[in-house]
Design a protein around this motif. Sequence first.
Motif, short mmCIF file in Angstrom:
data_model
loop_
_atom_site.label_atom_id
_atom_site.label_comp_id
_atom_site.label_asym_id
_atom_site.label_seq_id
_atom_site.Cartn_x
_atom_site.Cartn_y
_atom_site.Cartn_z
N SER A 126 0.82 -1.21 0.00
CA SER A 126 0.00 0.00 0.00
C SER A 126 0.85 1.26 0.00
CB SER A 126 -0.98 0.00 1.18
OG SER A 126 -0.29 -0.12 2.40
N GLN A 163 -3.48 5.82 1.23
CA GLN A 163 -4.34 4.99 0.38
C GLN A 163 -5.65 4.66 1.06
OE1 GLN A 163 -2.48 1.37 -1.05
NE2 GLN A 163 -4.41 0.27 -0.85
N LYS A 164 -6.73 4.71 0.29
CA LYS A 164 -8.03 4.27 0.81
C LYS A 164 -7.92 2.80 1.19
CE LYS A 164 -10.61 7.21 -2.34
NZ LYS A 164 -11.48 7.23 -3.53
N ARG A 165 -8.35 2.47 2.37
CA ARG A 165 -8.32 1.10 2.89
C ARG A 165 -6.91 0.50 2.90
NH1 ARG A 165 -13.26 0.95 -0.24
NH2 ARG A 165 -12.08 0.17 -2.00
N GLY A 166 -5.90 1.33 2.90
CA GLY A 166 -4.52 0.83 2.93
C GLY A 166 -4.15 0.32 4.31
N GLY A 172 -11.10 -2.07 -6.26
CA GLY A 172 -10.77 -1.10 -5.23
C GLY A 172 -10.33 -1.75 -3.93
N ALA A 173 -10.71 -2.99 -3.70
CA ALA A 173 -10.33 -3.72 -2.49
C ALA A 173 -9.03 -4.51 -2.66
CB ALA A 173 -11.46 -4.67 -2.08
N LEU A 195 -1.38 -3.44 -4.31
CA LEU A 195 -1.11 -2.45 -5.34
C LEU A 195 0.22 -2.75 -6.02
CD1 LEU A 195 -2.15 1.01 -3.87
CD2 LEU A 195 -3.50 -0.64 -5.14
N CYS A 206 -3.89 -3.45 -10.63
CA CYS A 206 -5.18 -2.78 -10.79
C CYS A 206 -5.03 -1.41 -11.45
CB CYS A 206 -5.90 -2.67 -9.45
SG CYS A 206 -4.97 -1.86 -8.16
N GLY A 251 -10.76 5.85 -10.88
CA GLY A 251 -10.25 5.70 -9.53
C GLY A 251 -9.10 4.74 -9.36
N TYR A 252 -8.28 5.05 -8.38
CA TYR A 252 -7.16 4.20 -7.99
C TYR A 252 -6.94 4.43 -6.50
CZ TYR A 252 -2.50 2.05 -8.03
OH TYR A 252 -1.41 1.25 -7.79
N ALA A 253 -6.92 3.37 -5.72
CA ALA A 253 -6.80 3.50 -4.27
C ALA A 253 -5.56 4.28 -3.86
CB ALA A 253 -6.80 2.11 -3.62
#
Length: 167
Positions: A34, A38-41, A124-125, A129, A134, A146-148
């Motif tokens: 991650s 990062q979102k949800r990292g 996204g989950a 990375l 993704c 979008g990209y986390a």
Amino acid sequence: MTLYTTVDSPVGALLLVGEESATAAGGVALASVSLPGQKRGAVVQEGWRRDDAAFGEVSAQLRAYFAGEATGFDVECTPRGTDFQRRVWAALEAVPYGTTTTYTTIAVAAGSPGAMRAVGAAIGANPLLIVRPCHRVVGADGSLTGYAGGLPAKQHLLAHEGARPAG
């Protein structure tokens, strides 16, 4: 035990998280890669142990990728995620270096051609990375979506790979 390290990269300091494994090279099965913010990292938790040596192989592969010397990764990963997510992630892993694809194409490859929103959520989950690419998924019109890790990181990764728009 959960182990972690950080690796400097052109898109920011990557946090690598893994679980000790007797079968993995270096002794760790990768669970997460991650970026900061990062979102949800992943975030380092109490009880985790920093072990740079355990991530030696994946760190070397990431350095080779960013140096332009490697186009893929060969690391043991932990099989987390639902069956649907794992199908989507397998479709991501099949997208060649230097190319892009669309959510529709991933949905078809994952066996769920009408499930673009669910595919987007599964992408996204993605906890891996860069290793699980993704960043190679773009909108149907070739636009960056979008990209986390953030769109600037996605742009950098695609430019680094010399990726051509899907189509």
